[in-house]
Design a protein around this motif. Structure first.
Motif, PDB file in Angstrom:
ATOM      1  N   ALA A 192      31.331  20.669 103.791  1.00 14.60           N
ATOM      2  CA  ALA A 192      30.431  21.743 103.816  1.00 14.60           C
ATOM      3  C   ALA A 192      30.291  22.599 102.676  1.00 14.60           C
ATOM      4  O   ALA A 192      30.779  23.970 102.610  1.00 14.60           O
ATOM      5  N   VAL A 193      29.451  22.071 101.707  1.00 13.17           N
ATOM      6  CA  VAL A 193      29.414  22.930 100.396  1.00 13.17           C
ATOM      7  C   VAL A 193      27.845  22.759 100.200  1.00 13.17           C
ATOM      8  O   VAL A 193      27.200  21.776 100.516  1.00 13.17           O
ATOM      9  N   SER A 194      27.335  23.834  99.651  1.00 11.48           N
ATOM     10  CA  SER A 194      25.729  23.860  99.344  1.00 11.48           C
ATOM     11  C   SER A 194      25.452  22.933  98.354  1.00 11.48           C
ATOM     12  O   SER A 194      24.656  21.994  98.476  1.00 11.48           O
ATOM     13  N   ASP A 195      25.845  23.278  97.264  1.00 15.27           N
ATOM     14  CA  ASP A 195      25.542  22.737  96.044  1.00 15.27           C
ATOM     15  C   ASP A 195      26.856  22.267  95.106  1.00 15.27           C
ATOM     16  O   ASP A 195      27.862  23.005  95.029  1.00 15.27           O
ATOM     17  N   GLY A 196      27.059  20.856  94.599  1.00 13.57           N
ATOM     18  CA  GLY A 196      28.040  20.711  93.830  1.00 13.57           C
ATOM     19  C   GLY A 196      28.990  19.491  94.401  1.00 13.57           C
ATOM     20  O   GLY A 196      29.485  19.809  95.503  1.00 13.57           O
ATOM     21  N   ASP A 226      33.072  22.861 110.116  1.00 14.21           N
ATOM     22  CA  ASP A 226      34.226  22.541 110.633  1.00 14.21           C
ATOM     23  C   ASP A 226      34.532  21.050 110.466  1.00 14.21           C
ATOM     24  O   ASP A 226      35.114  20.479 111.408  1.00 14.21           O
ATOM     25  N   ASN A 227      33.995  20.457 109.419  1.00 14.44           N
ATOM     26  CA  ASN A 227      33.995  19.100 109.667  1.00 14.44           C
ATOM     27  C   ASN A 227      33.938  18.273 108.292  1.00 14.44           C
ATOM     28  O   ASN A 227      33.462  19.012 107.234  1.00 14.44           O
ATOM     29  N   VAL A 228      34.114  17.090 107.913  1.00 19.47           N
ATOM     30  CA  VAL A 228      33.985  16.192 106.990  1.00 19.47           C
ATOM     31  C   VAL A 228      33.290  14.925 107.481  1.00 19.47           C
ATOM     32  O   VAL A 228      33.933  14.377 108.461  1.00 19.47           O
ATOM     33  N   VAL A 229      32.429  14.598 106.854  1.00 20.55           N
ATOM     34  CA  VAL A 229      31.871  13.093 107.442  1.00 20.55           C
ATOM     35  C   VAL A 229      31.755  12.246 106.452  1.00 20.55           C
ATOM     36  O   VAL A 229      31.691  12.212 105.122  1.00 20.55           O
ATOM     37  N   PRO A 230      32.859  11.046 106.775  1.00 19.77           N
ATOM     38  CA  PRO A 230      33.345  10.142 105.926  1.00 19.77           C
ATOM     39  C   PRO A 230      32.445   8.948 105.442  1.00 19.77           C
ATOM     40  O   PRO A 230      32.633   7.930 105.325  1.00 19.77           O
ATOM     41  N   TYR A 231      31.133   9.196 105.525  1.00 22.64           N
ATOM     42  CA  TYR A 231      30.155   8.095 105.132  1.00 22.64           C
ATOM     43  C   TYR A 231      28.858   8.721 104.698  1.00 22.64           C
ATOM     44  O   TYR A 231      28.213   9.675 105.438  1.00 22.64           O
ATOM     45  N   LEU A 257      33.498  14.447  97.290  1.00 22.40           N
ATOM     46  CA  LEU A 257      33.371  15.316  98.358  1.00 22.40           C
ATOM     47  C   LEU A 257      32.053  16.044  98.018  1.00 22.40           C
ATOM     48  O   LEU A 257      31.843  16.824  97.223  1.00 22.40           O
ATOM     49  N   GLN A 258      30.932  15.597  98.788  1.00 18.28           N
ATOM     50  CA  GLN A 258      29.565  15.776  98.266  1.00 18.28           C
ATOM     51  C   GLN A 258      28.823  16.863  99.129  1.00 18.28           C
ATOM     52  O   GLN A 258      29.155  17.093 100.434  1.00 18.28           O
ATOM     53  N   ALA A 259      28.028  17.675  98.374  1.00 21.80           N
ATOM     54  CA  ALA A 259      27.436  18.690  98.885  1.00 21.80           C
ATOM     55  C   ALA A 259      26.122  18.347  99.742  1.00 21.80           C
ATOM     56  O   ALA A 259      25.567  17.352  99.744  1.00 21.80           O
ATOM     57  N   ILE A 260      26.109  19.618 100.879  1.00 21.28           N
ATOM     58  CA  ILE A 260      25.000  18.914 101.775  1.00 21.28           C
ATOM     59  C   ILE A 260      23.659  19.002 101.142  1.00 21.28           C
ATOM     60  O   ILE A 260      22.722  18.126 101.629  1.00 21.28           O
ATOM     61  N   SER A 261      23.179  19.638  99.924  1.00 21.97           N
ATOM     62  CA  SER A 261      21.964  19.562  99.522  1.00 21.97           C
ATOM     63  C   SER A 261      21.755  18.137  98.951  1.00 21.97           C
ATOM     64  O   SER A 261      20.720  18.078  98.952  1.00 21.97           O
ATOM     65  N   GLY A 262      22.620  17.463  98.885  1.00 24.31           N
ATOM     66  CA  GLY A 262      22.288  15.874  98.340  1.00 24.31           C
ATOM     67  C   GLY A 262      21.851  15.275  99.448  1.00 24.31           C
ATOM     68  O   GLY A 262      21.143  14.067  99.276  1.00 24.31           O
ATOM     69  N   ASP A 276      43.949  24.892  90.245  1.00 25.10           N
ATOM     70  CA  ASP A 276      43.135  24.877  91.251  1.00 25.10           C
ATOM     71  C   ASP A 276      41.523  24.846  90.913  1.00 25.10           C
ATOM     72  O   ASP A 276      40.926  25.351  91.618  1.00 25.10           O
ATOM     73  N   ARG A 277      41.235  24.348  89.821  1.00 29.69           N
ATOM     74  CA  ARG A 277      40.023  24.259  89.214  1.00 29.69           C
ATOM     75  C   ARG A 277      39.726  22.816  89.013  1.00 29.69           C
ATOM     76  O   ARG A 277      40.578  21.967  88.573  1.00 29.69           O
ATOM     77  N   PRO A 278      38.484  22.039  88.818  1.00 30.36           N
ATOM     78  CA  PRO A 278      37.198  22.987  89.346  1.00 30.36           C
ATOM     79  C   PRO A 278      36.993  23.102  90.898  1.00 30.36           C
ATOM     80  O   PRO A 278      37.574  22.373  91.623  1.00 30.36           O
ATOM     81  N   GLN A 279      36.051  24.231  91.087  1.00 29.63           N
ATOM     82  CA  GLN A 279      35.721  24.467  92.535  1.00 29.63           C
ATOM     83  C   GLN A 279      34.212  24.430  92.460  1.00 29.63           C
ATOM     84  O   GLN A 279      33.547  25.210  91.540  1.00 29.63           O
ATOM     85  N   PRO A 280      33.578  24.002  93.580  1.00 24.40           N
ATOM     86  CA  PRO A 280      32.173  23.879  93.571  1.00 24.40           C
ATOM     87  C   PRO A 280      31.444  25.389  93.195  1.00 24.40           C
ATOM     88  O   PRO A 280      30.626  25.767  92.458  1.00 24.40           O
ATOM     89  N   ARG A 281      31.899  26.553  94.177  1.00 21.05           N
ATOM     90  CA  ARG A 281      31.271  27.507  94.262  1.00 21.05           C
ATOM     91  C   ARG A 281      31.527  28.542  92.724  1.00 21.05           C
ATOM     92  O   ARG A 281      30.640  29.120  92.187  1.00 21.05           O
ATOM     93  N   LEU A 282      32.698  28.117  92.252  1.00 22.58           N
ATOM     94  CA  LEU A 282      33.015  29.013  90.754  1.00 22.58           C
ATOM     95  C   LEU A 282      32.621  28.008  89.577  1.00 22.58           C
ATOM     96  O   LEU A 282      32.305  28.598  88.615  1.00 22.58           O
ATOM     97  N   ASP A 283      32.421  26.632  89.760  1.00 23.42           N
ATOM     98  CA  ASP A 283      32.190  26.030  88.495  1.00 23.42           C
ATOM     99  C   ASP A 283      31.046  25.353  88.318  1.00 23.42           C
ATOM    100  O   ASP A 283      30.634  24.674  87.186  1.00 23.42           O
TER     101      ASP A 283
END
Ligand SMILES: NC(=O)C1=CN([C@@H]2O[C@H](COP(=O)(O)OP(=O)(O)OC[C@H]3O[C@@H](n4cnc5c(N)ncnc54)[C@H](OP(=O)(O)O)[C@@H]3O)[C@@H](O)[C@H]2O)C=CC1
Ligand SMILES: N[C@@H](CC(=O)OP(=O)(O)O)C(=O)O
Length: 365
Positions: free
Chosen positions: A251-255, A202-207, A183-188, A306-313
């Motif tokens: 839809a994650v910024s980093d992580g 509101d989406n996940v892009v599987p590619y 589950l990859q961040a958009i900064s990638g 419920d961990r790890p989570q990108p924003r928290l970890d």
């Protein structure tokens, strides 16, 4: 102590901006030269860049004039050159710098599969740097000029994946089967042009183009060994490890988050507690060498459900630590777990900086 002068190629991009943040107040390196495309060259960095980091643009970088990516101008004085170049251009530019005698640490994919180029996650396989160390030492002993070289940083998802694998393989022997769903961040996806909001909200892009193949191939080089001649690498074969990756953009910024399952070759496999203990106890060589950016805890084993989570970890150990949680038995393979790594720190620029710290500690630069 006199700091080494550092240049950044691709300085305006996602990875380039992270390099600039990480080089601010660094004890070993000072930012000296910045390069990007002809669209940016000639401008002060603050006018060329569209800054997207949560940390402010360092004052020391604001007024450095961006140059074309050529081994001349301010780059001529650099002891090390970090590359965050678009891979469409990295091949030729990085080769020009290497041929001009520069030490190049690259995030781009272009040279990762070259037999004599180390592919390094510095907390995991720094021993692969020995082949450039040998080249530099041999040249010195022969009274020749220091040779230029390229060291590659792995793909960002691969960096997170191999973090728990290496200590497990060292302790319990080969991992026969491995699956990873990311589950990859958009900064990638970088900033030029980057992932449009309309595609990811509101989406996940599987590619993610090329990503699955990179994870499956690079894992075998990173977990492989330096050959006897110390001039290349013995990669793991498909018989030694089978890797299957599925990559998604979220839809994650980093992580980058990765759900992995694995089966050890050894029967019976180690116990759950043994697996956790080995991950907790793993200490990277960069920490033993006293490198400034080395994480104090290379792998953080989390016990919360419920961990790890990108924003928290993602910022554990300033982004150099990898978090592993939900380690549990897998009814199909042996164990499953969730891995989280900061894609532009340990997955990109941070790895570049830590590689440079190791090279400096070993007098290679
Ligand atoms: N983002 C990530 O998490 C990771 C990225 N990588 C790799 O790192 C590299 C950089 O990625 P990222 O930062 O995301 O990409 P970006 O698209 O955000 O940045 C690309 C950089 O390359 C420069 N550039 C583009 N065209 C040229 C050219 N013709 N000559 C010189 N410079 C040029 C851009 O300059 P300008 O602004 O002037 O156009 C910009 O500085 C890529 O190879 C990528 O695959 C690796 C691991 C992780
Ligand atoms: N493809 C990765 C980032 C990247 O650019 O990887 P690579 O350096 O292997 O091309 C991502 O989308 O998150």
């Amino acid at each position: 102590m006199v700091k080494k002068k550092a240049g950044v190629l691709g300085a305006t991009g996602s990875v380039g901006q992270r390099f600039i943040l990480l080089l601010e107040n660094h004890p070993d390196f000072e930012l000296h030269a910045l390069g990007a495309s002809s669209r940016s060259a000639g401008k002060a960095y603050k006018d060329a860049v569209v800054w997207k980091q949560t940390g402010l643009l360092p004052k020391s970088a604001e007024n450095i004039q961006v140059e074309e990516c050529k081994p001349e101008g301010r780059f001529a004085d650099c002891d090390i050159v970090f590359s965050g170049l678009d891979s469409d251009y990295a091949g030729e530019i990085e080769k020009n710098f290497r041929d001009a005698g520069f030490a190049v640490v690259s995030n781009a994919k272009n040279y990762r599969r070259e037999p004599d180029v180390p592919l390094v996650v510095p907390t995991i396989n720094p021993e692969h740097l020995s082949i450039v160390e040998k080249r530099v030492t041999d040249a010195k002993a022969a009274g020749k000029q220091k040779p230029g070289f390229i060291v590659c940083i792995s793909n960002c998802s691969t960096a997170g994946l191999v973090a728990p694998l290496k200590p497990l393989v060292d302790a319990f022997g080969p991992i026969e089967l491995l699956t990873a769903t990311t589950l990859q961040a958009i900064s990638g996806a970088g900033f030029s042009p980057g992932t449009p909001g309309i595609d990811i909200l509101d989406n996940v892009v599987p590619y993610i183009s090329g990503e699955e193949d990179k994870m499956e191939w690079e894992t075998k080089k990173i977990l492989g060994k330096v050959n006897k001649q110390n001039d290349g690498f013995d990669l793991l074969s498909d018989d030694e490890i089978k890797v299957s990756a599925q990559c998604n953009r979220v839809a994650v910024s980093d992580g980058h988050t990765e759900c992995i399952s694995l089966k050890f070759a050894k029967r019976p496999p180690p116990s759950l507690e043994q697996v956790k203990q080995v991950l907790r106890d793993y200490e990277c060589d960069a920490a033993k060498l006293g490198c400034y950016s080395a994480p104090s805890q290379t792998i953080h084993v989390l016990e919360e459900n419920d961990r790890p989570q990108p924003r928290l970890d993602r910022n554990r150990d300033n982004g150099y630590g990898v978090s592993v949680g939900r380690i549990r038995p897998d009814p199909v393979l042996d164990y499953k777990m969730v891995v989280l790594s900061h894609n532009t720190v340990i997955g990109a620029a941070g790895s570049g900086i830590l590689i440079a710290e190791i090279l400096k500690a070993k007098n290679v630069i």
